[in-house]
Design an enzyme around this catalytic site. Structure first.
Site, short mmCIF file in Angstrom:
data_model
loop_
_atom_site.label_atom_id
_atom_site.label_comp_id
_atom_site.label_asym_id
_atom_site.label_seq_id
_atom_site.Cartn_x
_atom_site.Cartn_y
_atom_site.Cartn_z
N GLY A 1 -49.78 6.89 6.84
CA GLY A 1 -48.63 7.17 7.70
C GLY A 1 -47.73 5.95 7.77
O GLY A 1 -47.72 5.11 6.87
N SER A 2 -47.00 5.84 8.88
CA SER A 2 -45.99 4.78 8.99
C SER A 2 -46.63 3.44 9.38
O SER A 2 -47.72 3.39 9.96
CB SER A 2 -44.96 5.18 10.03
OG SER A 2 -45.59 5.34 11.28
N GLU B 1 -37.66 1.46 5.11
CA GLU B 1 -38.09 2.64 4.36
C GLU B 1 -37.17 3.81 4.71
O GLU B 1 -37.14 4.26 5.86
CB GLU B 1 -39.54 3.00 4.73
CG GLU B 1 -40.02 4.23 4.01
CD GLU B 1 -41.44 4.64 4.37
OE1 GLU B 1 -41.83 4.52 5.54
OE2 GLU B 1 -42.17 5.09 3.46
N CYS C 1 -44.13 8.44 -0.10
CA CYS C 1 -44.29 7.01 0.19
C CYS C 1 -43.89 6.14 -1.00
O CYS C 1 -43.53 4.99 -0.82
CB CYS C 1 -45.73 6.73 0.60
SG CYS C 1 -46.90 7.53 -0.48
N GLU D 1 -52.87 3.28 4.41
CA GLU D 1 -51.90 3.65 3.35
C GLU D 1 -50.57 3.85 4.04
O GLU D 1 -50.34 4.87 4.68
CB GLU D 1 -52.34 4.95 2.66
CG GLU D 1 -53.69 4.88 1.96
CD GLU D 1 -53.61 4.11 0.65
OE1 GLU D 1 -52.52 3.92 0.11
OE2 GLU D 1 -54.67 3.67 0.18
N LEU D 2 -49.68 2.85 3.92
CA LEU D 2 -48.47 2.87 4.75
C LEU D 2 -47.21 3.06 3.91
O LEU D 2 -47.26 3.52 2.79
CB LEU D 2 -48.44 1.58 5.59
CG LEU D 2 -49.75 1.30 6.36
CD1 LEU D 2 -49.69 -0.01 7.09
CD2 LEU D 2 -50.10 2.44 7.32
P1 NAD Z 1 -46.61 8.87 11.21
O1 NAD Z 1 -47.08 7.46 11.16
O2 NAD Z 1 -45.56 9.22 12.20
O3 NAD Z 1 -47.84 9.84 11.51
C1 NAD Z 1 -49.00 9.85 10.70
C2 NAD Z 1 -50.16 10.41 11.50
O4 NAD Z 1 -50.48 9.52 12.56
C3 NAD Z 1 -49.90 11.77 12.13
O5 NAD Z 1 -51.07 12.55 12.03
C4 NAD Z 1 -49.64 11.41 13.58
O6 NAD Z 1 -49.89 12.47 14.47
C5 NAD Z 1 -50.62 10.27 13.76
N1 NAD Z 1 -50.37 9.37 14.90
C6 NAD Z 1 -49.19 9.10 15.53
N2 NAD Z 1 -49.39 8.21 16.52
C7 NAD Z 1 -50.72 7.92 16.54
C8 NAD Z 1 -51.53 7.05 17.33
N3 NAD Z 1 -51.03 6.31 18.31
N4 NAD Z 1 -52.86 6.99 17.05
C9 NAD Z 1 -53.39 7.71 16.04
N5 NAD Z 1 -52.65 8.54 15.27
C10 NAD Z 1 -51.34 8.65 15.51
O7 NAD Z 1 -46.16 9.23 9.72
P2 NAD Z 1 -45.45 10.55 9.16
O8 NAD Z 1 -44.04 10.60 9.67
O9 NAD Z 1 -46.32 11.73 9.33
O10 NAD Z 1 -45.45 10.21 7.59
C11 NAD Z 1 -44.51 9.38 7.02
C12 NAD Z 1 -45.04 7.98 6.77
O11 NAD Z 1 -46.25 8.04 6.03
C13 NAD Z 1 -44.09 7.16 5.90
O12 NAD Z 1 -44.01 5.86 6.41
C14 NAD Z 1 -44.76 7.17 4.54
O13 NAD Z 1 -44.44 6.10 3.71
C15 NAD Z 1 -46.19 7.15 4.92
N6 NAD Z 1 -47.01 7.62 3.80
C16 NAD Z 1 -47.77 6.71 3.11
C17 NAD Z 1 -48.52 7.13 2.03
C18 NAD Z 1 -49.37 6.17 1.23
O14 NAD Z 1 -50.26 6.64 0.52
N7 NAD Z 1 -49.17 4.88 1.31
C19 NAD Z 1 -48.52 8.47 1.65
C20 NAD Z 1 -47.73 9.37 2.39
C21 NAD Z 1 -47.00 8.93 3.47
#
Ligand code: NAD
Length: 473
Positions: free
Chosen positions: A225-226, A373, A279, A245-246
């Site tokens: 995620g982010s 990003e 990502c 994985e960010l």
């Molecule tokens: P996000 O970080 O908003 O959310 C990801 C997950 O984290 C979701 O399931 C969300 O509900 C959960 N989450 C949110 N707050 C939390 C907390 N406080 N504690 C635990 N979990 C929590 O990301 P998104 O908008 O769903 O996805 C986009 C991001 O993901 C982009 O930054 C992208 O680059 C990244 N991404 C990275 C990869 C990689 O492999 N490096 C792959 C895909 C996406």
């Protein structure tokens, strides 16, 4: 749909609607898990971990192989659900499910290979007469938290290696895209997974995620995620293994020693797949000055031919972004770059969650579409004079996930591979290229650890060393 707790389908006290980002229609609803439901999933997972640890490698591999075949049989159903909730095109969704078939199959193979190593104890001055080895033992309970953009394959990249290694998993899918993951969870049970070994818990990151991450039960949290959420998880997790994985603002270098038109076509593909919400999307393109005109001409031509619209139509090339407010953010970033002097080669418009694939030129360092990003269908193109300058610009980023370089000069390709600080360098391709068996992950703010079943299994096991002294009487 209901969430899955230890094999049971469970409702919650409140429902969360899941919306189609194209037209805002409701695709389904999922429960918002309560704290006691999260705690129940955690205690069931402890039992699940005991069961998985005792299961033979052969049996783990058989379950994963069966799951791979079942997912392969249901590509169309899963792809429609996924396209509806994510907004990716139906063709992209089919592609993701096909990759999931591979991720499961490769994990099954790795399950059979999971082994330790001989340790040469007698290489140490005090090791005479000793022999030893190490085992790779499962960590126990793994919490997997996944993003919206590749809901099933990225969940499979966590779940399948975790099972191959003998762990139990609690998956928390993204709040906005939980439906395909629940369907995927049911397939895993159908494939023979012990019900205690998997729960799929739905709800917001802040409530469900925080409780899972803060609990002493999991030994590992694997997150995609982010960066912001990744950092929050790391500070909350305490003494646990974490895999992160960010995000990224991936760059590609296009030199004059390549087929410039092909490079332009690939950059357009890599920049606008899943409406730029990958990502490893192509975000920054550095083109050697002498071929910039040719590059832009082809890139603009291909971009103009892309059909933007309803993701469920077979002919659509680019679907909506995940939410309208995300599309508004992307639009404001494009406007900011233009106000700072960037040129608009193509695109720039928005309607609802649909953002036109956009190519900007002459984007300054300080613009958000260059330094942050974008996670939107936006590519920023800039000329460069020397390779040193291009590599310097690629590295001048807080991120380092993957990069690309187009060149037929071996020296330049190898220099880029050595000097670009990121998890992967694609020669004669865009950073967006990935196969599921390769090691994948980032440096700097792009993360910690590597995925790809073989490498994720290493992260999801502990080393236990066994030393044997001969003649122990
Ligand atoms: P996000 O970080 O908003 O959310 C990801 C997950 O984290 C979701 O399931 C969300 O509900 C959960 N989450 C949110 N707050 C939390 C907390 N406080 N504690 C635990 N979990 C929590 O990301 P998104 O908008 O769903 O996805 C986009 C991001 O993901 C982009 O930054 C992208 O680059 C990244 N991404 C990275 C990869 C990689 O492999 N490096 C792959 C895909 C996406």
């Amino acid at each position: 749909m209901k969430m899955l707790i230890g094999g049971r389908e469970v409702a919650g006290e409140q429902e969360i609607p899941v919306l189609n980002p194209f037209d805002g229609s409701e695709v389904g609803t999922v429960p918002s898990a309560t704290e006691s439901q999260v705690d129940e999933a955690l205690s069931i997972a402890v039992e699940g971990a005991r069961i998985m640890e005792r299961m033979s490698r052969f049996d783990r591999a058989e379950i994963l192989s069966r799951a791979s075949r079942l997912v392969g049989d249901r590509i169309e159903d899963l792809a429609r659900t996924m396209a509806s909730e994510v907004g990716k095109t139906i063709r992209e969704a089919r592609g993701e499910i096909s990759r999931t078939v591979q991720t499961l199959a490769v994990s099954a193979e790795e399950a059979r290979r999971l082994a330790g190593e001989i340790v040469p104890f007698d290489g140490a001055p005090t090791g005479k007469g000793r022999f030893g080895f190490f085992l790779r033992v499962p960590v126990g309970v793994v919490v997997a938290i996944t993003p919206f953009n590749f809901p099933v394959n990225l969940a499979a990249h966590k779940i399948a290696p975790a099972f191959a290694a003998g762990n139990a998993v609690i998956l928390k899918p993204a709040t906005v895209t939980p439906l395909t993951d629940i369907a995927f969870g049911k397939i895993l049970y159908e494939a023979g997974l012990p019900p205690e070994a998997l729960s799929v818990i739905t709800g917001s990151g802040r409530t469900v995620g925080d409780r899972l991450v803060g609990s002493p039960v999991p030994r590992m949290v694997t997150f995609t995620g982010s960066v912001e959420v990744g950092k929050a998880i790391m500070s909350r997790a305490g003494l646990k293994k974490t895999a992160m994985e960010l995000g990224a603002n991936s760059a590609v270098i296009v030199t004059d020693r390549c087929d410039v038109e092909t490079a332009a076509e690939r950059c357009v593909r890599g920049g606008f797949a899943v409406a730029g919400q990958v990502c490893i999307s192509v975000q920054r393109v550095l083109v050697e000055e002498s071929v910039l005109g040719r590059f832009l001409e082809r890139a603009v031509e291909v971009t103009r031919s892309l059909r933007l619209g309803d993701q469920l139509l077979q002919e659509t090339d680019v679907g909506p972004m995940i939410e309208e407010n995300e599309a508004e953010r992307a639009e404001s970033w494009i406007e900011e770059a233009r106000a700072m002097g960037a040129g608009l080669a193509v695109g720039g418009g928005r309607e609802g969650a649909l953002v036109e694939p956009t190519i900007l030129t002459g984007v300054p360092d300080e613009a958000r579409v260059w330094k942050d990003e974008a996670f939107a269908p936006v590519i920023a193109v800039r000329p460069f004079g020397t390779l040193d300058e291009a590599i310097g610009a690629v590295n001048a980023s807080r991120y380092g996930l993957q990069a690309g370089i187009y060149t037929d000069r071996l020296d330049d390709a190898l220099r880029a591979a050595r000097e670009i600080r990121c998890g992967g360098v694609m020669v004669n391709d865009v950073p967006t290229f990935r196969v599921d068996l390769m090691p994948y992950g980032g440096e700097k703010d792009s993360g910690l650890g590597r995925e790809g079943p073989k490498y994720a299994i290493e992260e999801m096991t502990e080393i236990r060393v066994v030393g044997i002294r001969s003649g122990g009487r």
